[in-house]
Design a protein around this motif. Structure first.
Motif, PDB file in Angstrom:
ATOM      1  N   MET A  95      45.760  54.457  13.559  1.00 44.59           N
ATOM      2  CA  MET A  95      46.451  54.273  12.308  1.00 44.59           C
ATOM      3  C   MET A  95      47.798  53.612  12.597  1.00 44.59           C
ATOM      4  O   MET A  95      48.287  53.617  13.721  1.00 44.59           O
ATOM      5  N   VAL A  96      48.352  53.024  11.540  1.00 44.80           N
ATOM      6  CA  VAL A  96      49.663  52.411  11.727  1.00 44.80           C
ATOM      7  C   VAL A  96      50.663  53.062  10.799  1.00 44.80           C
ATOM      8  O   VAL A  96      50.327  53.501   9.706  1.00 44.80           O
ATOM      9  N   GLY A  97      51.896  53.128  11.231  1.00 44.69           N
ATOM     10  CA  GLY A  97      52.940  53.787  10.464  1.00 44.69           C
ATOM     11  C   GLY A  97      53.487  52.892   9.368  1.00 44.69           C
ATOM     12  O   GLY A  97      52.969  51.821   9.089  1.00 44.69           O
ATOM     13  N   VAL A 150      47.460  45.153  18.727  1.00 48.01           N
ATOM     14  CA  VAL A 150      47.357  46.535  19.222  1.00 48.01           C
ATOM     15  C   VAL A 150      46.005  47.118  18.856  1.00 48.01           C
ATOM     16  O   VAL A 150      45.342  47.780  19.664  1.00 48.01           O
ATOM     17  N   VAL A 151      45.587  46.864  17.639  1.00 46.67           N
ATOM     18  CA  VAL A 151      44.289  47.373  17.192  1.00 46.67           C
ATOM     19  C   VAL A 151      43.178  46.827  18.073  1.00 46.67           C
ATOM     20  O   VAL A 151      42.283  47.548  18.514  1.00 46.67           O
ATOM     21  N   MET A 152      43.277  45.543  18.354  1.00 45.21           N
ATOM     22  CA  MET A 152      42.263  44.929  19.221  1.00 45.21           C
ATOM     23  C   MET A 152      42.256  45.564  20.599  1.00 45.21           C
ATOM     24  O   MET A 152      41.209  45.879  21.152  1.00 45.21           O
ATOM     25  N   LEU A 187      51.571  42.225  24.826  1.00 49.74           N
ATOM     26  CA  LEU A 187      52.081  43.595  24.805  1.00 49.74           C
ATOM     27  C   LEU A 187      51.209  44.472  23.920  1.00 49.74           C
ATOM     28  O   LEU A 187      50.908  45.615  24.240  1.00 49.74           O
ATOM     29  N   GLY A 188      50.796  43.904  22.803  1.00 52.10           N
ATOM     30  CA  GLY A 188      49.960  44.654  21.874  1.00 52.10           C
ATOM     31  C   GLY A 188      48.655  45.077  22.523  1.00 52.10           C
ATOM     32  O   GLY A 188      48.256  46.245  22.463  1.00 52.10           O
ATOM     33  N   MET A 189      47.992  44.125  23.150  1.00 54.80           N
ATOM     34  CA  MET A 189      46.723  44.444  23.822  1.00 54.80           C
ATOM     35  C   MET A 189      46.964  45.494  24.907  1.00 54.80           C
ATOM     36  O   MET A 189      46.210  46.457  25.056  1.00 54.80           O
ATOM     37  N   THR A 190      48.059  45.293  25.655  1.00 57.84           N
ATOM     38  CA  THR A 190      48.372  46.222  26.739  1.00 57.84           C
ATOM     39  C   THR A 190      48.592  47.634  26.215  1.00 57.84           C
ATOM     40  O   THR A 190      48.072  48.611  26.751  1.00 57.84           O
ATOM     41  N   TYR A 191      49.384  47.726  25.172  1.00 53.69           N
ATOM     42  CA  TYR A 191      49.667  49.037  24.608  1.00 53.69           C
ATOM     43  C   TYR A 191      48.397  49.695  24.085  1.00 53.69           C
ATOM     44  O   TYR A 191      48.158  50.885  24.278  1.00 53.69           O
ATOM     45  N   GLY A 192      47.571  48.887  23.419  1.00 50.03           N
ATOM     46  CA  GLY A 192      46.328  49.447  22.875  1.00 50.03           C
ATOM     47  C   GLY A 192      45.455  49.987  24.004  1.00 50.03           C
ATOM     48  O   GLY A 192      44.970  51.124  23.955  1.00 50.03           O
TER      49      GLY A 192
END
Lengths: 375, 325, 379
Positions: A1-3, A13-15, A311-316
């Protein structure tokens, strides 16, 4: 979920989460609009959950941000409802949420949230939810991680726009006063200000003395260089503060009995007020024309930079690793060159502000950028 | 609804008792504000009156800083409820509103400079009436008395009824200020003890009412009509909080006049120009005020609308009673 | 009277300047003029800030005129803003003087140009500037003008310099606004450039999937706008984008006495809110009548800066060179106008006093209509 609130490139990030999860043979689902997809499923004709299967993910636009929507406020502990008696009330639906998560077969939750979301997810964790957080902050003020998702894109866009303002100011021979994001911390204002060679940068960490700013501008803005650029973070404060109410108003006592004299403080802090206040105050002391502009609302749209996508992919993917390791109740933090899982109590309430003796401030000073007062 | 009501009706959650009020019914009155409301008007100037429970209020300007104090950063205060932003000269405490829900009256008294306060506490009928009785000489000379408002006093109907009846027993007249968004049963219980009913007509078009207050107005209007008919001996005064851009127009004023004119016990219609006095309180509660860009109505607009009302009440050319400055 | 040059077409010293209002990327225009002129062996000088460099040389420590030799110009970046600055928004025929009365400084300009041995002037100007240059021409100034207008409202050409860049930036900004609106489920009301003409609003609105476009040419009835928006917005799609040109005209709703049915076609007063206020005004009026949150935003100032698009860069060089060609061909008192695929020379007298607005039968309007974009009166 996202804030709550929009940050460019959330899709990345979702990906990251979906792909990493799929790789482990797990199923990933997204909850629409914060927790609304589960708490108010009747609002979603297509269902409150989105199956993040490989087909959907493959067609997802990594530059987009909207796949899971967003909600203006995400707080399952205070959900506003109209009850059967047509009366409005705030309800604590956290237990209902946990039930529904269980009923949907969800074993763990990845929350892409900002500062406030960390506290809320921590409360849910204490009630038994398996949760891992990914930090997103356009202002980069979550202290436990060096880089929050969303900051790089915001910085890049801010610099681009400040360039434009500078050109326009140069051509028109005026002083541009631009308000940028930054309620608690001045990273965006400072780093962008350095990149474009601003004359003055005002940040929340340094209460500014406008008389000193005016004096410095008078020195810098000359016949040979008849323009200027002032960058103001939203949360910048001025010394002395704006005047409060002068005398008590008898009508006020009966209309609003517990009102304090602090209404004026509240007004100063809304979007656009910082630029307007600074521009006005400077105008009174300078010959050149100042013009205020507000960048805030624009930053929240737009595509992510390449850095934020990675960064998004990494964090996800990092979040999935945390789940795999059973490290619940943590936040994935990027502390170069590692990814760490920081327990939520250590991440909450930690705001990363610009240190006044740190590198960026020194660089700014060496470039002749005035920070609001002598440091 | 999760209302912490005392079934005996002998106690209730009270926000404030304000003496020497001259705009809340006839004469000089004491106004008792109850906590709890069933609407969420976006312009509300009393946000601390909306929730039933006593709430934490934090005034940052009173905090003396961590070095000098730091009491709220340690037990018995909940962990993480208060914190200081590291870096620079920052020393003032901030509130994490999500983690501060357990802070209560006892803890609040441990803040030496009094930056922490609780809005609202439970009080008893007699306790309140004793306070009200202090100004009995004013009431006698001006025709004043007790007013109940809030929040929405009808949401604590047993308590309100007890207070109002008690006021009558002690010889003061009574008034209430209400938006009437409650089941009829509550209205029926309280109004027999009320001499003057000040009631809000906020918006006439149902979908607009829903947008700005959270619910439609059909039930509210039905309550008004039934109240006018059921209590012919009470004085009803209609009111509208005038917000430019939302309801400060002829359309609304005329619609309200059309609604109230058939009832002879509706003796006046007052306009309450939108004010921004209460905005600082949103800050104290850690809330956000949504109508930042809205302005108070101009004197011309108010005069224009007032003239329409005066004409309807046959008062052209005179100063009308109960007009807000 | 400027001295007669003997046989037409032999110029030795040509000045170039820029009218008022910032337009990005003017350096490419200057480069076009300088390079083409240099190739003919002519001397090109730039006048700083419109005519200020001539009238007030004391204000310029580096001199009011600037030599624009090919070498000098090689070092300029075609993508940056004009090194010559821009004119203040002052008409030299009615220049305010201390003491209050307006002074006509046109003779002074002509004399100073003559004294500086300037044979002709190339001027990159907009609608207002054209008028001024035409009057100077009638007084004897030898001149060729280049149309520059962020709003594309100079007549006789569909491609004024600067428009492509402003349009491109506006579309980018509208895309962001649309994304943010969709994500936040709000209606964004965005104000764009266009005080007299709605080209930017219309074309950018088409590109960015606007639900409605309000322009000066098509006064909009608020009641219709509200009705159309209510149709388009729904639970599945609670977001939207309304594009408003700075100079859009809006017919308000008349006050309706309660109890009487509203007269179907009656309108209230017509208002033109003006730059900086149009988005707010429209948003205000919509708020009272439409559910959901409405956010006003203003693009205006942001579109006035930035680097020129590739198209404008090429156009700038072409216009600069074309102006020199025109002078070489002995032309005087004309404006170079790019009307694809040719460059025409339009006599100034034909171009002045007119504003190029969106015609009622414009193909763009039809296209917008076919895309479901609401445009105002009658459409």
């Amino acid at each position: 979920m996202v804030g709550a609130g929009h940050v460019p490139g959330l899709n990345a990030v979702v990906m990251g989460t979906a792909v990493a999860a799929g790789h482990l043979g797990w199923e990933a689902v997204g909850i629409r609009d914060g927790f609304d997809g589960l708490l108010s499923p009747e609002r979603y004709p297509d269902g409150g959950l989105v199956a993040l299967d490989p087909g959907l993910i493959a067609n997802l636009d990594p530059n987009g941000a909207g796949i899971l929507g967003q909600a203006p406020r995400v707080d399952p502990f205070h959900v506003r409802r109209v009850n059967a008696d047509e009366m409005v009330e705030e309800l604590d639906l956290s237990d209902l949420l946990l039930e529904r998560l269980k009923a949907a077969g969800i074993d763990a939750l990845v929350g892409v949230v900002g500062g406030r979301g960390l506290s809320i997810l921590y409360k849910l964790h204490k009630k038994g939810l398996n949760v891992v957080c990914v930090p997103r902050s356009i202002e980069n003020d979550i202290a436990a991680t060096s880089v929050s998702f969303g900051f790089n894109s915001a910085l890049s866009f801010t610099i681009e726009m400040l360039d434009r303002v500078r050109q326009a100011a140069q051509a028109a021979r005026k002083i541009g006063v631009v308000e940028v994001l930054g309620e608690q911390a001045g990273w965006l204002a400072l780093q962008a200000g350095i990149a474009v060679g601003a004359d003055v940068v005002l940040i929340p960490e340094v209460p500014a003395d406008l008389a000193a700013v005016a004096t410095r501008l008078k020195d810098k803005v000359t016949a040979r260089r008849p323009y200027g650029l002032v960058v103001v973070a939203e949360g910048a404060t001025l010394v002395p503060p704006a005047k409060g109410e002068a005398k008590p108003n008898p009508l006020k006592a009966s209309l609003s009995p517990l009102a304090t004299g602090e209404a004026s403080d509240h007004v100063i802090r809304r979007s656009g007020q910082a630029a307007a206040a600074v521009a006005e105050a400077l105008q009174l002391q300078l010959a050149e024309e100042t013009f205020p502009l507000v960048l805030g609302p624009w930053v929240r749209g737009g595509a992510p930079t390449a850095v934020d996508r990675q960064l998004g992919m990494t964090y996800g993917a990092g979040a999935v690793r945390a789940i795999n390791a059973g490290s619940y109740g943590t936040m994935v933090a990027f502390v170069p060159p590692d990814l760490r899982f920081v327990p939520l109590p250590e991440a909450i309430n930690k705001v990363r502000t610009v240190p006044l003796d740190g590198g960026f401030v020194q660089i700014a000073r060496s470039l002749g950028i005035f920070l609001g007062r002598e440091l | 609804m999760a209302r912490p009501v005392d079934a005996s009706g002998q106690t209730g959650i009270v926000l404030n008792i304000q003496r020497y009020c001259s705009h809340d019914g006839p004469g000089i009155r004491t106004n008792v504000f109850l906590k709890g409301c069933s609407l969420r008007c976006k312009w509300c100037g009393n946000p601390e009156s909306i929730a039933f429970k006593p709430e934490l209020s934090y005034q940052a300007s009173k905090c003396v800083g961590r070095k000098e104090c730091g009491a709220c950063l340690k037990p018995p205060f909940p962990e993480g409820a208060f914190y200081v932003v590291e870096g620079g000269e920052n020393d003032t405490v901030k509130v994490n509103w999500d983690l501060a829900t357990g802070v209560d009256e006892a803890m609040v008294s441990l803040c030496p400079p009094g930056a922490l306060e609780m809005f609202g506490k439970r009080m008893g009928v007699d306790e309140i009436l004793d306070e009200v009785e202090k100004d009995v000489s004013f009431y006698r000379s001006t025709g004043g008395g007790l007013t109940l408002s809030g929040g929405e006093c009808l949401l604590q109907p047993d308590f309100s009824a007890a207070l109002l009846k008690g006021a009558h027993d002690r010889g003061f007249n009574t008034a209430i200020e209400t938006a009437c968004n409650v089941p009829w049963a509550y209205v029926e219980k309280v109004l027999p003890h009320v001499d003057t009913v000040l009631h809000d007509h906020k918006l006439t078009i149902p979908e607009r009412h829903k947008k700005w207050t959270g619910v439609s107005n059909e039930r509210v209007l039905a309550n008004f009509k039934k109240a006018y008919e059921t209590f012919p001996n009470a004085d009803f005064i209609a009111r509208t909080p005038l917000i430019p851009g939302i309801n400060a127009d002829e359309e609304h004023i005329r619609a309200v006049l059309a609604f109230i004119r058939p009832h002879k016990n509706v003796i006046d219609y007052e306009l309450l120009p939108y004010h921004r006095f209460g905005l600082g309180k949103y800050e104290l509660l850690g809330e956000v005020y949504e109508l930042d860009d809205y302005k108070t109505p101009s004197a011309e607009l108010v005069a224009h609308l007032q003239a329409i009302i005066d004409e309807a009440f046959g008062r052209t050319g005179q100063a009308a009673p109960g007009v807000k400055p | 009277m400027i001295r007669n040059l003997g046989h037409a077409g032999t110029h030795r010293r040509v000045a170039v300047n820029v009218g008022s209002g910032f337009v990005p990327g003017l350096n490419s225009v200057l480069m076009g003029v300088a390079l083409a002129g240099g190739k003919l062996g002519w001397e090109i000088v730039g006048i700083r800030d419109g005519f200020e460099g001539l009238l007030h040389p004391d204000r310029y420590p580096d001199g009011g005129l600037m030599a624009l030799s090919p070498e000098r110009v090689e070092s300029l970046d075609p993508a940056t803003a004009g090194v010559l600055g821009q004119a203040p928004a002052v008409d030299p025929f009615h220049s305010p003087a201390p003491g209050g009365a307006d002074v006509d400084r046109s003779d002074e300009i002509l004399k100073t140009l003559q004294a500086a041995h300037v044979d002709a002037l190339v001027s990159a100007v907009g609608v207002a500037g054209l008028g001024i240059l035409e009057k100077l021409h009638r007084k004897g100034l030898h001149t060729v003008c280049i149309p520059r207008s962020i709003e594309n409202d100079v007549v006789s050409t569909p491609m004024a310099f600067g428009f492509n860049t402003a349009l491109s930036t506006t579309i980018e900004m509208l895309n962001k606004a649309y994304q943010a609106a969709r994500s936040a489920r709000k209606l964004a009301v965005v104000e764009v450039l266009g005080q007299q003409a709605g080209w930017i609003a219309l074309q950018a609105g088409i590109a960015a999937r606007a639900d409605a476009v309000l322009m000066p040419e098509t006064p909009c009835r608020l009641r219709h706008l509200v009705a159309r928006l209510k149709d388009k917005l729904s639970a599945r799609r609670p977001w939207g984008l309304v594009v408003v040109a700075e100079g859009a005209q809006l017919f308000e709703l008349p006050p309706e006495p309660a109890g009487s049915a509203p007269v179907p076609d009656e309108d209230g007063p017509c208002v033109v809110p003006g730059p900086g206020r149009a988005a707010e005004m429209v948003a205000d009026r919509l708020r009272a009548r439409i559910e959901g949150e409405i956010t006003p935003l203003v693009v205006g100032p942001w579109a006035r800066g930035g680097n020129p698009t590739a198209v404008d860069q090429q156009l700038g060089m072409a216009y600069g060179a074309a102006a020199i060609q025109a002078l070489k061909g002995g032309r005087n008192g004309v404006m170079v106008a790019f009307v694809p695929p040719e460059i025409r020379l339009v006599p100034l007298a034909e171009a002045v006093g007119k504003v190029r607005t969106v015609p009622h039968d414009s193909e763009f309007l039809r296209i917008a209509g076919s895309l479901g974009i609401y445009l105002g009166t009658g459409l």
